[in-house]
Scaffold this motif. Structure first.
Motif, PDB file in Angstrom:
ATOM      1  N   PHE A   1      66.108  32.641  20.056  1.00 47.22           N
ATOM      2  CA  PHE A   1      66.342  33.993  19.547  1.00 47.22           C
ATOM      3  C   PHE A   1      65.038  34.675  19.138  1.00 47.22           C
ATOM      4  N   GLU A   2      64.039  33.883  18.769  1.00 43.82           N
ATOM      5  CA  GLU A   2      62.772  34.465  18.308  1.00 43.82           C
ATOM      6  C   GLU A   2      61.713  34.526  19.418  1.00 43.82           C
ATOM      7  N   THR A   3      62.126  34.164  20.646  1.00 40.73           N
ATOM      8  CA  THR A   3      61.185  34.208  21.767  1.00 40.73           C
ATOM      9  C   THR A   3      61.077  35.637  22.292  1.00 40.73           C
ATOM     10  N   ASP A   4      59.854  36.061  22.594  1.00 45.25           N
ATOM     11  CA  ASP A   4      59.726  37.428  23.107  1.00 45.25           C
ATOM     12  C   ASP A   4      59.694  37.445  24.636  1.00 45.25           C
ATOM     13  N   ALA A   5      59.675  38.667  25.195  1.00 43.41           N
ATOM     14  CA  ALA A   5      59.801  38.838  26.649  1.00 43.41           C
ATOM     15  C   ALA A   5      58.680  38.137  27.420  1.00 43.41           C
ATOM     16  N   SER A   6      57.454  38.175  26.877  1.00 46.08           N
ATOM     17  CA  SER A   6      56.352  37.571  27.633  1.00 46.08           C
ATOM     18  C   SER A   6      56.498  36.049  27.672  1.00 46.08           C
ATOM     19  N   GLU A   7      57.019  35.474  26.582  1.00 48.28           N
ATOM     20  CA  GLU A   7      57.240  34.019  26.584  1.00 48.28           C
ATOM     21  C   GLU A   7      58.333  33.655  27.587  1.00 48.28           C
ATOM     22  N   LEU A   8      59.372  34.509  27.673  1.00 54.38           N
ATOM     23  CA  LEU A   8      60.456  34.248  28.621  1.00 54.38           C
ATOM     24  C   LEU A   8      59.957  34.356  30.056  1.00 54.38           C
ATOM     25  N   SER A   9      59.076  35.324  30.308  1.00 50.55           N
ATOM     26  CA  SER A   9      58.589  35.513  31.674  1.00 50.55           C
ATOM     27  C   SER A   9      57.806  34.289  32.149  1.00 50.55           C
ATOM     28  N   ASP A  10      57.240  33.533  31.212  1.00 46.89           N
ATOM     29  CA  ASP A  10      56.557  32.288  31.569  1.00 46.89           C
ATOM     30  C   ASP A  10      57.510  31.264  32.187  1.00 46.89           C
ATOM     31  N   LEU A  11      58.803  31.393  31.906  1.00 52.98           N
ATOM     32  CA  LEU A  11      59.779  30.393  32.360  1.00 52.98           C
ATOM     33  C   LEU A  11      60.446  30.780  33.686  1.00 52.98           C
ATOM     34  N   ILE A  12      60.241  32.027  34.128  1.00 54.01           N
ATOM     35  CA  ILE A  12      60.910  32.497  35.342  1.00 54.01           C
ATOM     36  C   ILE A  12      60.168  32.020  36.596  1.00 54.01           C
TER      37      ILE A  12
ATOM     38  N   MET B   1      47.841  31.866  20.044  1.00 49.65           N
ATOM     39  CA  MET B   1      48.685  31.561  21.204  1.00 49.65           C
ATOM     40  C   MET B   1      48.393  30.145  21.697  1.00 49.65           C
ATOM     41  N   GLY B   2      47.174  29.677  21.411  1.00 42.89           N
ATOM     42  CA  GLY B   2      46.790  28.282  21.668  1.00 42.89           C
ATOM     43  C   GLY B   2      47.178  27.740  23.026  1.00 42.89           C
ATOM     44  N   SER B   3      48.004  26.700  23.014  1.00 41.65           N
ATOM     45  CA  SER B   3      48.340  25.975  24.245  1.00 41.65           C
ATOM     46  C   SER B   3      49.802  26.166  24.653  1.00 41.65           C
ATOM     47  N   HIS B   4      50.383  27.292  24.293  1.00 43.59           N
ATOM     48  CA  HIS B   4      51.804  27.532  24.552  1.00 43.59           C
ATOM     49  C   HIS B   4      52.153  27.321  26.036  1.00 43.59           C
ATOM     50  N   GLY B   5      53.161  26.508  26.292  1.00 47.13           N
ATOM     51  CA  GLY B   5      53.554  26.178  27.659  1.00 47.13           C
ATOM     52  C   GLY B   5      54.786  26.926  28.101  1.00 47.13           C
ATOM     53  N   PRO B   6      55.306  26.679  29.296  1.00 45.95           N
ATOM     54  CA  PRO B   6      54.780  25.718  30.276  1.00 45.95           C
ATOM     55  C   PRO B   6      53.619  26.272  31.120  1.00 45.95           C
ATOM     56  N   ALA B   7      53.362  27.582  31.044  1.00 37.00           N
ATOM     57  CA  ALA B   7      52.316  28.162  31.912  1.00 37.00           C
ATOM     58  C   ALA B   7      50.945  27.995  31.245  1.00 37.00           C
ATOM     59  N   TYR B   8      50.508  26.738  31.095  1.00 39.76           N
ATOM     60  CA  TYR B   8      49.215  26.476  30.423  1.00 39.76           C
ATOM     61  C   TYR B   8      48.071  27.215  31.109  1.00 39.76           C
ATOM     62  N   TYR B   9      48.161  27.277  32.439  1.00 36.77           N
ATOM     63  CA  TYR B   9      47.053  27.875  33.217  1.00 36.77           C
ATOM     64  C   TYR B   9      46.815  29.341  32.877  1.00 36.77           C
TER      65      TYR B   9
ATOM     66  N   TYR C   1      59.040  17.225  28.827  1.00 36.70           N
ATOM     67  CA  TYR C   1      58.018  18.269  28.827  1.00 36.70           C
ATOM     68  C   TYR C   1      58.222  19.183  27.617  1.00 36.70           C
ATOM     69  N   LEU C   2      57.195  19.955  27.309  1.00 40.97           N
ATOM     70  CA  LEU C   2      57.243  20.957  26.239  1.00 40.97           C
ATOM     71  C   LEU C   2      57.500  20.321  24.866  1.00 40.97           C
ATOM     72  N   HIS C   3      58.273  21.010  24.018  1.00 42.01           N
ATOM     73  CA  HIS C   3      58.489  20.497  22.655  1.00 42.01           C
ATOM     74  C   HIS C   3      59.855  20.950  22.174  1.00 42.01           C
ATOM     75  N   GLY C   4      60.130  20.767  20.881  1.00 43.39           N
ATOM     76  CA  GLY C   4      61.394  21.250  20.346  1.00 43.39           C
ATOM     77  C   GLY C   4      62.480  20.187  20.314  1.00 43.39           C
ATOM     78  N   TYR C   5      62.110  18.920  20.510  1.00 45.85           N
ATOM     79  CA  TYR C   5      63.100  17.844  20.411  1.00 45.85           C
ATOM     80  C   TYR C   5      63.585  17.734  18.967  1.00 45.85           C
ATOM     81  N   PRO C   6      64.849  17.381  18.758  1.00 45.75           N
ATOM     82  CA  PRO C   6      65.289  17.121  17.385  1.00 45.75           C
ATOM     83  C   PRO C   6      64.342  16.085  16.756  1.00 45.75           C
ATOM     84  N   TYR C   7      63.924  16.324  15.512  1.00 49.42           N
ATOM     85  CA  TYR C   7      62.858  15.518  14.916  1.00 49.42           C
ATOM     86  C   TYR C   7      63.149  14.015  14.972  1.00 49.42           C
TER      87      TYR C   7
END
Ligand SMILES: [Zn+2]
Length: 530
Positions: A104-115, A374-382, A458-464
Motif C-alpha cells: 500500500f505504501e509503494t509508489d508508482a516508480s517502485e511498481l514499474s520496477d516490477l513490470i 534509495m540505496g539498493s532497492h530491488g529488483p532492478a538493481y541495475y 529474492y528481495l526481502h519482506g519475509y515474516p521475521y
C-alpha cells in the motif's frame, strides 16, 4: 468450445474459481510443501491438501459471495491472486501483513520496477482472461429460499469433506500446522486475505488511539561549545556481508576504507521491510514490543530531539518517511523539482546539492539531518547507480531475477553498494567542510537486508520468524570528525562495534549523539555512551 456452460449456479461458480485459484495460484505453496513432504511418501496427503485448500477457500467465498457481490469479489480475487502468485513464483515473496503495508505504501516508480513482459503475460492468462469469463457467465436466478437451502447444503458438504480430509491425515496436518508454520504463508489467496484483515485492523487501531507525547522533559545538555551537526543516513536494502569493510571479497567500500569509519559488524534490523523497519528503528519501543498502532502513535526519537531544541530535517529519496517525519521538516527528493541529479532516476547524491546552504541558514542551532536513501532497492538493481559505478560485471539487467545467474545479480547489487559507498563519502566530505564551526558525525545504517537468490529467495519482506539472515543482518557505520572525537569515547564505541547490536539501539544512540537528556534515555542502549 465454451469455457463455461451457459448458466451456472452461484455455488458452482464459487467452486470453479476456488479450484482454479488453488490450482494456478499455489505453485510456490506446493513447491515448498513438497520439500517438507516428498511426493513419493506423501502422495495422498498432498492430494488431500489440495482438496482441503479448495474446500476452505470455497467455504470462505460462500460467506461473502451473493448475487450482487459474487462477480466483483471473484474478479478482484483473480486479478490480485495472479499478481501475488507471480511475485511468489519469481521472487519468493510472502504476503504477510507487513508486505501488505509495504504494498500500500509503494509508489508508482517502485511498481514499474516490477513490470515485465513475463509479468504482463502471466497477469493476462491467470488474472484477466478468467475475470472476463466470470464477468460474461450468466448466473442462474433462483428464489431467496432456494438459494439459502442450496448454500446450507454446500456448506455442510464442504465442512464434512474438510473434516474427513483432516481426520484421515491427522498426523500430517498436525505437523503441517504446528511444526511447519511457514508453509501456510504461501497459500494463495487465503494467506493474503488473512494478512489484509490484519493490516486493516492495525490501521483502525492506529487511527482510534490518541497520539501520545513522550519525552517532554527532553533538553540538550552539550559537553562542547560547538554546534552539533549529525547526519543520519537511513540505507535501503543493504547487506552487511556485501561490505568490504566487513570482509567481503569484492572491494565495495573503496571510498569509506579511506576514512576513519567504525563498522558495527553484528547489527540486525527491526523488520525485513521498509514500512516496518523505518518507524520501528526511530521508536522507543524495541523490536519485540513494536507495532504500528503503538509506535506510530507516540513521539519518536526525532520528535523528542526536535522538542529539545535541535533543528531536525528529513530529506527523502525513498518512498516516504513512513510517518516518522510527520511532525518535522520533510523534503521530497524523488523528483527533479528538488533533486538536481535525476538521470532519469533521482540519485541519493542529489540530496546533498543544497544541503550546505540549508546548514548555513540555521545560524548556530544544533542540527540532525536524516537522509532516507534509495540505496539498493530491488529488483532492478541495475537502475540504482550511475553508469560509471558499473564496476562489477557481468550485470543482471532485468527485474526477473530468476532469469539471471547468481553472479549477475550479485554484481548488479554490489554496484549499488559501491554507489552507496561513494554517496557516504560525499556525506563525510560535507561534514568535514563544516568541522571548523561544528562537531560533526555521520551514522549510516540500513533498514533491512536482501535475499539475492539464497535458498531460491529474492528481495526481502519475509515474516521475521522465518526470514533468512541475509534479510536481517545490516551494515552500520559511524564517522566522527576530530573535534567530536574528543566529546565521545571512540575506543568504547569501537568495542561496542564488535558486539551484537540492533535497530533497538538507534533511539538512544540518536539522543546520545545529540546530547539530549530525558528520563527515557537508556545509556546501555546508546552505542556512543561510555
Ligand atoms: Zn527498505
Amino acid at each position: 468450445m465454451k469455457l463455461f456452460p451457459n448458466k451456472l449456479s452461484q455455488i458452482h461458480l464459487v467452486l470453479l474459481i476456488a479450484g482454479f485459484l488453488t490450482l494456478t495460484g499455489n505453485f510456490t505453496f506446493f513447491e515448498k510443501t513438497l520439500l517438507v513432504y516428498p511426493l513419493s511418501e506423501n502422495l495422498f496427503f498432498l492430494g488431500s491438501l489440495f482438496i482441503f485448500h479448495l474446500t476452505l477457500l470455497a467455504t470462505l467465498l460462500l460467506i461473502f459471495c451473493f448475487s450482487k457481490t459474487i462477480k466483483p469479489i471473484l474478479i478482484l480475487l483473480l486479478i490480485i491472486s495472479s499478481l501475488v502468485s507471480f511475485s511468489s513464483n519469481n521472487y519468493g515473496i510472502v504476503f504477510d501483513h507487513n508486505m501488505i503495508t509495504n504494498t500500500f505504501e509503494t509508489d508508482a516508480s517502485e511498481l514499474s520496477d516490477l513490470i515485465s513482459f513475463k509479468s504482463i503475460l502471466y497477469f493476462l492468462i491467470f488474472g484477466l482472461l478468467p475475470s472476463i469469463a466470470v464477468w460474461k457467465v450468466s448466473i442462474k436466478k433462483i428464489t431467496f429460499k432456494a438459494q439459502l437451502l442450496e448454500r446450507l447444503k454446500a456448506f455442510l458438504i464442504l465442512v464434512v469433506i474438510s473434516t474427513v480430509v483432516i481426520l484421515s491425515f491427522s498426523k500430517h496436518y498436525s505437523s503441517f500446522f504446528r511444526e511447519n508454520k511457514s508453509l501456510r504463508t504461501y497459500s494463495n489467496p487465503i494467506y493474503y486475505l488473512y494478512s489484509t484483515t490484519k493490516f486493516v485492523s492495525s490501521k483502525l487501531a492506529v487511527s482510534s488511539e490518541p497520539f501520545k507525547e513522550i519525552g517532554l522533559d527532553a533538553k540538550i545538555n552539550k559537553n562542547s561549545n560547538l554546534r552539533r551537526l549529525v547526519i543520519l543516513v537511513v540505507g535501503e536494502t543493504a547487506r552487511s556481508d556485501h561490505m568490504s569493510l566487513n570482509g567481503y571479497d569484492l572491494k565495495t567500500n573503496p571510498y569509506l576504507e579511506q576514512e576513519e569509519v567504525i563498522s558495527f559488524k553484528k547489527m540486525t534490523s527491526c523488520g525485513t521491510d521498509t514500512a516496518f523497519s523505518v518507524p520501528c528503528m526511530f521508536s522507543l519501543l524495541d523490536r519485540s514490543s513494536y507495532n504500528h498502532a503503538k509506535g506510530k502513535n507516540m513521539s519518536n526519537a526525532l520528535d523528542i530531539i526536535s522538542n529539545a531544541g535541535a533543528k531536525v530535517l528529513w530529506l527523502d529519496n525513498n518512498s516516504s518517511s513512513k510517518s516518522v517525519a510527520d511532525r518535522i521538516t520533510f523534503k521530497d527528493y524523488r523528483s527533479s523539482e528538488l533533486n538536481s541529479i535525476c538521470n532519469p532516476e533521482c540519485r541519493d547524491e542529489g540530496m546533498l546539492t543544497n544541503l550546505q546552504s540549508f546548514i548555513d541558514d540555521q545560524n548556530n542551532q544544533d542540527l540532525l539531518i536524516v537522509l532516507h536513501t534509495m540505496g539498493s532497492h530491488g529488483p532492478a538493481y541495475y537502475k540504482r547507480y550511475p553508469e560509471k559505478f558499473e564496476v562489477f560485471i557481468p550485470v543482471c539487467k532485468t527485474n526477473l531475477l530468476n532469469e539471471c545467474s547468481r553472479e549477475e545479480i550479485s554484481n548488479a547489487y554490489d554496484n549499488t553498494i559501491l554507489y552507496t559507498d561513494y554517496f557516504l563519502s560525499k556525506v563525510i566530505d560535507l561534514l568535514k567542510n563544516n568541522s571548523q564551526d561544528s562537531d560533526t558525525a555521520m551514522f549510516y545504517l540500513s533498514d533491512h537486508g536482501e535475499s539475492l537468490g539464497e535458498f531460491g529467495i529474492y528481495l526481502h519482506g519475509y515474516p521475521y520468524f522465518m526470514a533468512p539472515d541475509e534479510q536481517k543482518k545490516i551494515p552500520a557505520f559511524m564517522w566522527f570528525d576530530e573535534s567530536i572525537s574528543r566529546v565521545f569515547d571512540i575506543d568504547s564505541i569501537k568495542e561496542k562495534a564488535e558486539l551484537s547490536q540492533s535497530h533497538d539501539n538507534l533511539f538512544h544512540t540518536l539522543l546520545g549523539l545529540m546530547d539530549v537528556e530525558t528520563e527515557l534515555y537508556k545509556k546501555d542502549l546508546d552505542l556512543t555512551a561510555k
